[in-house]
Structure formats: C-alpha cells, structure tokens
Design a protein around this motif. Structure first.
Motif, PDB file in Angstrom:
ATOM      1  N   VAL A  32       0.838  -1.201   0.000  1.00 40.17           N
ATOM      2  CA  VAL A  32       0.000   0.000   0.000  1.00 40.17           C
ATOM      3  C   VAL A  32       0.876   1.255   0.000  1.00 40.17           C
ATOM      4  O   VAL A  32       0.638   2.200  -0.756  1.00 40.17           O
ATOM      5  CB  VAL A  32      -0.962  -0.011   1.208  1.00 40.17           C
ATOM      6  N   ILE A  33       1.918   1.262   0.826  1.00 41.45           N
ATOM      7  CA  ILE A  33       2.794   2.441   0.883  1.00 41.45           C
ATOM      8  C   ILE A  33       3.448   2.696  -0.461  1.00 41.45           C
ATOM      9  O   ILE A  33       3.607   3.827  -0.907  1.00 41.45           O
ATOM     10  CB  ILE A  33       3.865   2.259   1.981  1.00 41.45           C
ATOM     11  N   ASN A  34       3.853   1.627  -1.131  1.00 42.58           N
ATOM     12  CA  ASN A  34       4.584   1.786  -2.386  1.00 42.58           C
ATOM     13  C   ASN A  34       3.675   1.816  -3.616  1.00 42.58           C
ATOM     14  O   ASN A  34       4.177   1.891  -4.735  1.00 42.58           O
ATOM     15  CB  ASN A  34       5.612   0.665  -2.537  1.00 42.58           C
ATOM     16  N   VAL A  57       2.876   9.642  -4.976  1.00 39.73           N
ATOM     17  CA  VAL A  57       3.908   9.121  -4.077  1.00 39.73           C
ATOM     18  C   VAL A  57       4.017  10.057  -2.873  1.00 39.73           C
ATOM     19  O   VAL A  57       4.017  11.274  -3.033  1.00 39.73           O
ATOM     20  CB  VAL A  57       5.261   9.023  -4.811  1.00 39.73           C
ATOM     21  N   PRO A  58       4.102   9.486  -1.668  1.00 38.21           N
ATOM     22  CA  PRO A  58       4.218  10.338  -0.479  1.00 38.21           C
ATOM     23  C   PRO A  58       5.387  11.314  -0.624  1.00 38.21           C
ATOM     24  O   PRO A  58       6.464  10.934  -1.060  1.00 38.21           O
ATOM     25  CB  PRO A  58       4.485   9.346   0.653  1.00 38.21           C
ATOM     26  N   ALA A  59       5.175  12.575  -0.270  1.00 38.17           N
ATOM     27  CA  ALA A  59       6.243  13.564  -0.403  1.00 38.17           C
ATOM     28  C   ALA A  59       6.210  14.556   0.745  1.00 38.17           C
ATOM     29  O   ALA A  59       6.535  15.720   0.573  1.00 38.17           O
ATOM     30  CB  ALA A  59       6.128  14.287  -1.748  1.00 38.17           C
ATOM     31  N   MET A  60       5.813  14.094   1.926  1.00 43.65           N
ATOM     32  CA  MET A  60       5.739  15.035   3.043  1.00 43.65           C
ATOM     33  C   MET A  60       6.747  14.667   4.133  1.00 43.65           C
ATOM     34  O   MET A  60       6.675  15.161   5.234  1.00 43.65           O
ATOM     35  CB  MET A  60       4.315  15.083   3.619  1.00 43.65           C
ATOM     36  N   GLY A  61       7.737  13.829   3.773  1.00 42.74           N
ATOM     37  CA  GLY A  61       8.727  13.424   4.773  1.00 42.74           C
ATOM     38  C   GLY A  61       8.213  12.240   5.565  1.00 42.74           C
ATOM     39  O   GLY A  61       7.006  12.079   5.740  1.00 42.74           O
ATOM     40  N   ASP A 109      -2.244   9.686   1.560  1.00 44.40           N
ATOM     41  CA  ASP A 109      -3.230   8.679   1.991  1.00 44.40           C
ATOM     42  C   ASP A 109      -2.648   7.272   1.945  1.00 44.40           C
ATOM     43  O   ASP A 109      -2.863   6.467   2.856  1.00 44.40           O
ATOM     44  CB  ASP A 109      -4.475   8.767   1.104  1.00 44.40           C
ATOM     45  N   PHE A 110      -1.887   6.981   0.874  1.00 45.42           N
ATOM     46  CA  PHE A 110      -1.231   5.669   0.822  1.00 45.42           C
ATOM     47  C   PHE A 110      -0.309   5.487   2.022  1.00 45.42           C
ATOM     48  O   PHE A 110      -0.232   4.418   2.622  1.00 45.42           O
ATOM     49  CB  PHE A 110      -0.412   5.520  -0.475  1.00 45.42           C
ATOM     50  N   TRP A 111       0.397   6.577   2.347  1.00 51.47           N
ATOM     51  CA  TRP A 111       1.352   6.530   3.461  1.00 51.47           C
ATOM     52  C   TRP A 111       0.629   6.288   4.783  1.00 51.47           C
ATOM     53  O   TRP A 111       1.015   5.430   5.580  1.00 51.47           O
ATOM     54  CB  TRP A 111       2.123   7.854   3.485  1.00 51.47           C
ATOM     55  N   ILE A 112      -0.486   7.024   4.995  1.00 51.62           N
ATOM     56  CA  ILE A 112      -1.256   6.863   6.235  1.00 51.62           C
ATOM     57  C   ILE A 112      -1.749   5.421   6.363  1.00 51.62           C
ATOM     58  O   ILE A 112      -1.537   4.754   7.385  1.00 51.62           O
ATOM     59  CB  ILE A 112      -2.470   7.817   6.262  1.00 51.62           C
ATOM     60  N   MET A 113      -2.394   4.925   5.297  1.00 46.15           N
ATOM     61  CA  MET A 113      -2.978   3.595   5.378  1.00 46.15           C
ATOM     62  C   MET A 113      -1.905   2.523   5.469  1.00 46.15           C
ATOM     63  O   MET A 113      -2.032   1.555   6.217  1.00 46.15           O
ATOM     64  CB  MET A 113      -3.892   3.335   4.172  1.00 46.15           C
TER      65      MET A 113
END
Lengths: 418, 661
Positions: free
Chosen positions: B147-149, B176-180, B198-202
């Motif tokens: 999910v993250i990737n 792609v996550p870009a908030m650190g 959202d991917f990063w959170i989940m």
C-alpha cells in the motif's frame, strides 16, 4: 582517526556564508561555545574509550599459537561498572550546567533597560508602549518566501531584512500555511514558524557596546570607547548575512532563502525612512494622480519601457493583485511579497536569484536578467509557487502568456523601484 | 548431534516424516494445506517461525536495496550545486520514501527476521506462542508495504503514458508520499498533498497492525514458552532485547496509530485535529509522532545491541561482561526512550522549562548507552578474540555506534541543537547510528546466523571486502555531513546554490555513498554464494554459547528433538565446557511433539488490508466506488479471521528418535 580527519578537513574554510563556526552575535556565540564544549567532552571520551577499545582488540586477539585453553569466564565487576557510570554522569554534568544557562540566555531578549527600543531608537517618535518593548520584527513564512514586518515602525519588506548592529531584536515567528523555520546561522540557531502558534526568538548581530567593552577589557574615555566599538562593528559585524528555511515545507523548500543586511544605526534609520515614505512619485516624476488619470483615460499616451512596464504591472499581468508597492495607491496586494524598493535588494525569488557584487552594490545587468528569468520561468525557478498558478491571478493562467517584450518591460519597471 | 529418526506410527495423525504427512480435513470441512508438495503454497501457508523469519529477511533485504537505490538517486542529485537531474517533487518523494522504507520496510522487518528465527530456538521452544498470528503479522507487513509503495506503481504507469489523472481519477495528484517520513502537519493536509499521503497513512497503519500483533506474540512466547530452567536471567541478551523491543512497540505504536487516525479523519472526513483554520493544532502531531518516533529509534537499535551482545562473547570466548547490567540498561534505555521525545522538537518553541527537562533527560539516556559500550569492551578484555566475519562487523559496530552516540550527546545540549536541528549534522548523526550501528550489527547477525538458518557455510574472504567497503563508504559519506550541517546546509533540500562552501563536501559524500552501495552489493553476492555453498555448517560452526547452536543446521521443523533442560546462562557453552551439573538435560516427551497445522487464513485475512488501504486512500482522492472497495477489504479481513477461528487449530504429532550422540 576521526579527530585526525577533523583536523584535516578543518584545513578547509570554516568561515563560509552560513557557517555556525563564525558566530557573529551573542546567541550564535552561546550556541557555538556549548557545541565546542560537547566536542571537547566527547573528544575526551572518544580518546579514552576508543584507546582502551583498540588496545583490547589488539592485546586479546587469538594468538593462533595453538593454545586452545578456554579464557577465564569472568562475567563482570560491579565496582568497575559503578565507577564508569559515576564518571559518565560527571562528564554529563559538565555539559548540563552551561546547557541550562544557555537555554535561559538564548530564549528571549535580555530583560534589561538597554534592550528596550526606546533606549536607543532616535529616529522619530515612538508610542509609549513601543518604547517599552524590545525592537520587534515579525517574520512571516509563506510557501516559499519571507515577509518581514516592522510593526513598531510601520514598514514591511520581503526576503531581505535590514537590521541595526548591536541591537537586540525580538523576532515574532508566524506562518500562514505550513511549518517553516527561521535560521540565520551566524547570528542565531533556528526556531520554527508554526501556523496557529505564537513562537518567538531573539537575535542580535554583534555585541552591544557594554558587552563588547567587557569582553575586550577596553579602558579609555567614553569617546574612545565609542570609536573603538564602531571600529569593531566595521571590521567584524556590518555585513550581508545568509539565512534559509530549515523545516521541510514542500516542493520548493530548497529555494526559500533570506538575507539580513546588518548596518549601522544611521543607515538603518535612513532605510526605515525611505521604506516608510515609499515611492512618492510615479515614473518620470509624475504624481500618482496624474499617472492614474492618464492610465484610466489615455493609456496610449504613457509610452516608454518603464511606463509600459507599470501599465502591465497594474493591468494585464495582474501583478498588483498580490504585490504592494508603497506609494502607489493602487498597488496594495497582500498575498505576495511587498516590492517597495525592490531594485535595492541584492536578490530576488527568496534569495535564489542573486545579483550582488562583492562591494555590496547591485549588479544591474544581472538584476535585469534575474527579473526576466523569474517572470518568464517562475514555475521552473520555484516549482509550485502561487505567482505562476494562483487561481485568478497566476501569470501561468494568462492567455496568451506574457511575451518576451512584455516581460522585459515589466522587468525594467521593477528595476526602476530604487 | 546427528538427526536420524525412526518411524513410529502411533495413530493416523502422528508422523515422524513430513513427506508422508496426509493433509487433514479442518473443522470447516476443508483440506488443510499441510506441507504441500507445491513449494509456493507451502511457504504461503506456513506457520513455521523459521520460514516466516526467512521470508521477513528476504523481503527486508529487498526493501533495503530499494531504499538504498532511493538514497543513491538523492546523493547523485546533490553531487553538484543547482543540479537538475530530478525535479524538486521527485526528490521530495525519494527522501520521504527512503526514510519510510528504511525504517518500516527494511530495518524493522530485518529485526523481525531475527526475532522470528532465533527467539524460539534461543529459549528452547518449538515455535512462537501463536504460529498463525505470526504468519498473519508477516502477510500484514507485506500488505502494508504494497500500500505504501502503490504510488510508485501509478507514477510508473503515468511515466509510460498508461495512466493519467483525469475524469474519475481527476482528484488524484502526488501519488507518491512527499511530506517526509515524519509527515509534519499541516503539510499532510489535503490542501498541500495528494493521494501519496493517503497511501502513506494507510500503509503505516497496516504496518502498525503487523508490528503490534508480532510483538504480542513475542512477549507471550518469551514469558511462557521458555524451556525448563531457562530463567529470565538466563535468557540470551538478544532474546531479552526482543522482549524489551516488543514491549516498546506495544506502548509506542498506539501513539502513532491515534495520530494517523486523526490525520486520516482530517483528510477523509474533514475533521480539525491538525488544521489551524478549524482550531486544530499542528504541534499536536509532532508530540504524538515523536512519542512514537523516539521509542521507535530504540525499537530499531536495541535488537542490534542484542545481536552484538551475542556475537562478542562467542568470538571472545567469554561470557558477556556484566550480563545483568547490560539487560538492565537495555530496559532503562527503553523506559527513558519514552521521556525524551521532545528533543526532536527543541526548535518548536517548547519554552525554557520543557526544553531544559528534555535536554537533561536526553543526556541521562547517554549513561545506559555508555554502560553497554563499557560492557562490550569488558567482554573482550581477557578474551581470545577470533576475527571471523561476524566479529569483524560487531567490532565495527561498537566503534561506529560510539561515533553516532557522540553526536547524539552534542544534540542533547538544546542551544547547540538549535544550530544542528534539520541540518546535515543530524543526518550524519543518525546514519552513524543507523548504518554504523544497526546495519553493521545486522550484517554481523547475518554472517553469524545464516549458516544456522540454511545449514551452509560461508565461503572465501569476500566478507572482508564487504566490511572494508561498507565501513569506509559509510565514513566517507557521513563524516563530512557533520561539517556540511555546521556550515549551514539544511536537510531535505533538493538542491543548493554554489558559493556556500558546500560543493566539495557534497561531492565527497556522493562518492562515499557509491562505495557504501558497492559494499552492500558485495554482501548480497556473498549471501548468494553462501546459499550455493556445498560446505555444510554443522550444528555449531562458531563454538557458540546459546541453545540455537545445540540443534541441527538448519533446525528441523520441531527445532529440538527433545526439549532441553537449561542449567546455566549460556547453557550450550556450559554443556560443552562446564561442570556436569551445568550441562543440558532433556525433557521426556514420549507422547510426541505437537506441531501446528498450516493455514491459508492468516494470509487471506491480511490480504484484506490491501483493498481496505487502497480503497480508503483512493476514496479520499475522489475516485468513485472506492468506499465499496474498502468495505470489501473489511469483509475479507472479517471473513479471514472468522474462518481462521472456525477451522480449528488442527495439529499433528511427530516422534523423532532421540538423538544418539
């Protein structure tokens, strides 16, 4: 080994633009002194423990002499443990005590009479309340530029602040969008600008005259003292300082820089007065009333690059929607940087595009090119920024886009802001 | 000890050879996938802690290479000033995913690989307490990683023109996550970042489920499943560190779970936990994040300390110096780790009192850390140090970890930290800890235990070159970063101007990163060579001290033919060299060894996390019907867990012949 490489590398120049090794104010100096203390203490531990470690690894290596006997299975010694814990705590106390002093000292402007604005500011009247406060600058972070307000003096500028040497300044840190961090390494370590939170810090470029005299153990008449102090500021403090946002704030975080001109009181007052007055006249000495009368009724009569640049600035390019130029009664936008005396700044685009000569003068050819580059490629110079994509005001939305000739005219107008 | 067995069929569900094991029918009337001839099905349904450990290890090594590749792109971009190799947005994605990948998808699962493989062996148990939950943790980890990737997949599709965000997916941007990896509010709000967040959170939320369930499993295992005589103060230090880390995870992860739920609610349902406009407080995120984040540092590093505390005694041929105090200081570090979170926030305007308190507590944590280093040196003192590969890396670990510790002490002085925070100095600090400390220890652990895991011995001297390239590369990469930071270069900047005195340092760092990467590549080559090795490891190739070396390499599915009775700390060493009353005994187990049945259910239940995570993420982005996909995911999870409960535990008995040596 590492200490050796430390010495080797320190052959390199440690007095660079944002070096924390060349502290130019009491806050940065306190921070540097504490850092050096931690370097000495850990350096001592490194030599002591590292030395024993190397000795042990060599001394107790398997000799490969066929001696297969099992080494003594000793499993500890409480006295050794307690002793080492005691020494560790002692070494930490050496760091802890000055750390506590440093935390208190660097937290806010010193609480004394000479820190108040009224005690030194001699450029016109101050309200009673302002005189009893320290000198305040409000640094406001935007993605990706800085606004510097001087609330007690009624002026505002962007990305390049001007401050007097040797005067303590209380910086109010505010953010309108995400978290930023104010870092002016030679003058003070960083403090964050957090939306919805009233953070503050204090900075001071160079020592006050009293602190300097005490440090230099100066003896002499008041006049000699003043001259020698002035010489110290001249030699070491008056300068152009580099700062940068130090908290990740999105796409163009790398391009959110700022500058601080540290100047003598007289130059500071002169700058304040100019910023306060703004651009009292329209181009070529016209009054603003005349200029706008012409702009509204007979714009075709306003010819020449600067006039036409200003027409674009007010009209098709919509610059004034977001930018203010003090004096110009209709350029009062607040969403973007204040452009009053823009051409006197040594950089644009939040410090990314520079046009400063070594003698602190402005390289006007480079400046013109920078204006053109910035207006033409604003989305490339600073990806994601609002000047390009803001709804209703972004120049990336203009149809057609600004052409090269228009960009040149706007740039020439901007260059006239001096 | 040889491992020949004779067949003793007592009843139909009793076997001594897995080959003739007939799959049973579960309570659901379905055939259990026990020991399928199909290797893939066998591994997907396994509940064997050793296979699960190996899978954790393989996937973590894969992600270590992914994260390393991301780092190389970052360093290449920074090689020269004003470089435009990659865009600002791509750079920000890369450093975000580099941090997230290395912490959650590389180091934590590498540690989990060792926990899984070693803990039951070290305590003389047959498996973990809940074998199916163990499998569930593994597959949940895989789901979270996917999910993250997921954003990279969309990004790749977009690059090849196979996907554009338009029409139904128009709301999607920033895949792609870009908030650190720290995701400081409010940059994580919908105003500033897109679907990547959202991917990063989940993804993190799912990884949290995996970590929590695994930790509970290890705590129960270590407390309850120790062999007779394996008292707590006889536990190998690595097992002790596993226990402490599992407790840290149990206490630390709820903080980030809550924070992530709040953030998800802000994004999906428009709540106001962190949004200033609605009266929220961005600073709240930082407190919650670091209450998790600082213990997380120790979650990463304590297992490394555990590994080194096993390797040093073995190759010095002496017991660990000050066993009790090493264990105790590990616990103190874990405890104090919860009391220092705000030292990540010295620049956020905490006020004098809080800054002072967190400054002093941070200094205090240096004491138990120092104690460990003293004790490792004490372990070597008077020993007979043998420089086999694991020992080389363990000795390197102590040295490099010490370096990271020193810069840590420098941060603890809050005013000094005001200059270091968010500069390259911090990057230098934690990479000395993360690579010089954790990674070297993990490499040491790989060299030490891989022969046990696969039964084959290392070949040749490539390990020396691995050591040289990683240690030299790490120092060339990260030592100059101390200076870069002190010369004012901020972190997380995709480029920089020339003229600030940073150019030569950055060039050196980049060269160093390639040297380091080459070292890691050699490690991979060496591991592959070990797998292809013809030389068998034997039970005890290193003349080691703990129980895992008392059984075969690789251990049989049941670990020990007879559960050992432990009569000393370092029980296996005592068995070899100690007096008679300290030697290992054997429990009489004539009723056979009870083994758990394999199951599809853990994998099915965790597979539900994928539609759940992706569905909620894409729903936020405005993609239609994604709410139903998320519900489908929940149904799969619920169904998987219910069937898991209903299929019954199953199990079978094995009767290996007592070993005859």
């Amino acid at each position: 080994m590492s200490l050796l490489s430390l010495l080797l590398i320190s052959g390199c120049d440690l007095n660079t633009r944002m070096s924390t090794f060349t502290a130019k104010g009491p806050v940065a100096e306190t921070q540097l002194n504490l850092f050096m203390l931690t370097v000495w203490v850990t350096g001592f531990i490194f030599l002591a423990v590292g030395g024993v470690y190397v000795y042990v690894v060599i001394r107790f290596r398997d000799k490969k002499d066929g001696n297969e006997s099992i080494p003594s299975q000793g499993h500890g010694n409480p006295l050794v443990e307690m002793g080492l814990i005691g020494v560790s705590i002692l070494l930490l106390v050496i760091i802890a005590v000055p750390t506590l002093q440093g935390i208190w000292y660097t937290h806010d402007v010193p609480d004394d009479e000479s820190s108040l604005l009224g005690s030194w500011y001699t450029n016109g009247d101050l309200s009673e309340a302002d005189a009893k406060e320290p000198f305040i600058i409000r640094a406001i972070g935007y993605r990706w530029w800085w606004e510097f307000e001087y609330p007690q003096l009624g002026i505002s500028t962007a990305n390049e602040m001007v401050i007097p040497a040797g005067r303590p300044i209380h910086i109010e840190l505010r953010s309108v969008d995400v978290i930023h961090s104010f870092w002016l390494p030679k003058i003070a370590g960083k403090v964050d600008l957090i939306p919805g939170r009233a953070n503050s810090m204090w900075i001071q470029a160079g020592d006050t005259i009293d602190a300097w005299a005490k440090k230099a153990e100066f003896e002499g008449t008041d006049n000699e003292r003043l001259l020698a102090y002035e010489q110290y500021l001249e030699d070491e403090i008056y300068d152009y300082y580099y700062g940068q946002c130090a908290e990740y704030c999105g796409d163009s975080h790398a391009r959110m820089l700022f500058r601080a001109h540290v100047v003598k009181d007289e130059d500071f007052y002169a700058w304040v007065n100019r910023m306060d007055a703004g651009h009292a006249e329209a181009p070529e000495g016209m009054t603003w009333d005349d200029w706008y009368a012409s702009y509204d009724e007979t714009p075709e009569e306003l010819t020449g690059d600067v006039h036409e640049g200003l027409k674009l600035f007010m009209g098709r390019a919509k610059c004034a929607t977001c930018h203010a130029v003090k004096g110009n009664p209709r350029a009062v936008g607040v969403a973007g940087p204040n452009l009053t005396y823009l051409a006197e700044r040594h950089s644009i685009a939040a410090g990314w595009l520079n046009h400063r000569n070594d003698d602190n003068s402005v390289d006007s050819e480079a400046q013109l090119n920078n204006f053109i580059k910035w207006i033409k490629d604003t989305d490339e110079v600073k990806p994601g920024n609002l000047m390009w994509k803001a709804k209703g005001a972004g120049i990336g939305e203009l149809d057609p886009l600004l052409n090269d000739e228009e960009i040149r005219k706007i740039s020439l107008y901007l260059q006239s802001l001096q | 000890m040889s491992t020949t067995h004779t067949t003793e069929v007592i009843n139909p569900s009793v076997h001594n050879d897995l080959a003739d094991l007939k799959p049973e029918i579960s309570d659901l009337g379905l055939r259990r996938p026990d020991h399928s001839k199909n290797v893939i099905i066998d591994w997907m349904t396994t509940v064997d802690h050793k296979k699960i450990g190996l899978m954790y290890g393989a996937m973590a090594l894969f992600f270590l290479l992914v994260g390393g590749f991301e780092a190389l792109v970052i360093r290449t971009q920074l090689m020269v000033p004003e470089n435009d190799l990659i865009s600002a947005q791509r750079y920000n994605q890369l450093f975000t995913m580099h941090g997230t990948t290395m912490i959650f998808l590389a180091i934590m699962p590498l540690n989990a690989a060792f926990f899984n493989f070693l803990v039951p062996l070290q305590i003389g148990a047959r498996d973990v307490a809940f074998p199916r939950i163990n499998a569930f943790s593994l597959w949940a980890f895989v789901a979270g990683a996917l999910v993250i990737n997921f954003g990279w997949l969309l990004q790749a599709l977009e690059m090849f023109g196979l996907f554009t965000a338009s029409g139904a997916t128009a709301g999607m941007n920033d895949f792609v996550p870009a908030m650190g990896w720290f995701g400081y509010a409010p940059i994580t709000s919908t105003e500033f970042t897109g679907a990547g967040t959202d991917f990063w959170i989940m993804g993190l939320q799912i990884l949290g489920v995996a970590s929590l369930s695994a930790s509970l499993n290890f705590i129960v295992t270590i407390i309850n499943m120790r062999a007779p005589g394996m008292k707590m103060m006889r536990l190998p230090v690595f097992t002790w560190m596993t226990l402490i880390v599992s407790l840290l995870i149990i206490f630390a992860f709820p903080a980030i779970t809550v924070a992530l739920i709040q953030l998800m609610f802000d994004r999906v349902f428009g709540t106001n936990f962190f949004s200033v406009g609605g009266g929220g407080q961005p600073i709240l995120w930082q407190h919650l994040f670091w209450i998790f984040g600082h213990p997380e540092v120790y979650i990463l590093v304590l297992p490394a300390m555990g590994i080194v505390s096993e390797v040093l005694p073995t190759f010095a041929r002496k017991p660990l110096f000050g066993y009790a105090i090493v264990v105790f200081s590990g616990a103190v570090i874990g405890f104090l780790g919860f009391a220092v979170w705000s030292h990540h926030m010295f620049t956020t305007g905490l006020g004098k009192i809080a800054t002072a308190a967190f400054s002093l507590l941070t200094m205090a944590i240096a004491v138990p850390t120092g104690v460990k280093i003293f004790n490792w040196v004490g372990t070597l003192w008077g020993g007979q140090i043998r420089f086999h590969a694991p020992m080389i890396f363990a000795i390197g670990f102590v040295w490099m970890f010490m370096m990271g510790g020193f810069s840590g002490i420098m941060h603890s002085s809050a005013p000094a930290d005001a200059q270091q925070q968010d500069s390259y100095f911090v990057i230098a600090h934690f990479h000395y800890v993360a690579i010089g400390g954790i990674l070297l220890a993990i490499v040491s652990g790989i060299y030490y235990w891989l022969p046990k895991m696969i039964g084959k011995m290392w070949q040749g001297n490539l390990n020396i070159w691995v050591g040289i390239f990683t240690v030299v590369g790490l120092n060339i990469t990260f030592f100059p970063m101390h200076f870069l930071g002190l010369l004012g270069q901020p972190r997380r900047t995709h480029t920089y101007l020339s003229g600030f005195g940073w150019e030569s340092y950055n060039m050196v760092c980049t060269i160093g990163s390639y040297i380091l990467a080459f070292g890691v590549l050699l490690l991979v080559v060496d591991i592959v060579r070990c797998f292809r090795s013809k030389q068998l490891a034997g039970n005890d190739p290193w003349d080691a001290r703990t129980l895992e070396w008392a059984t075969s390499s690789p251990p049989k599915v049941y670990n020990f033919a007879a559960t050992p009775i432990v009569n000393a700390r370092d029980g296996f060493w005592a068995d070899k060299y100690g007096p008679e009353n300290r030697k290992l005994g054997e429990v009489d187990e004539s009723h056979g060894i009870h083994m758990p049945s394999q199951s599809w259910m853990p994998m099915i239940a965790s597979a539900g996390f994928i539609p759940l995570g992706l569905g909620l993420s894409l729903m936020q982005a405005g993609v239609p019907f994604m709410g139903y996909v998320a519900i489908l995911g929940l149904v799969i999870i619920a169904l998987g867990i219910s069937l898991w409960a209903l299929e019954g535990p199953g199990g079978y008995h094995l009767h290996p012949k007592k070993e005859s040596n």
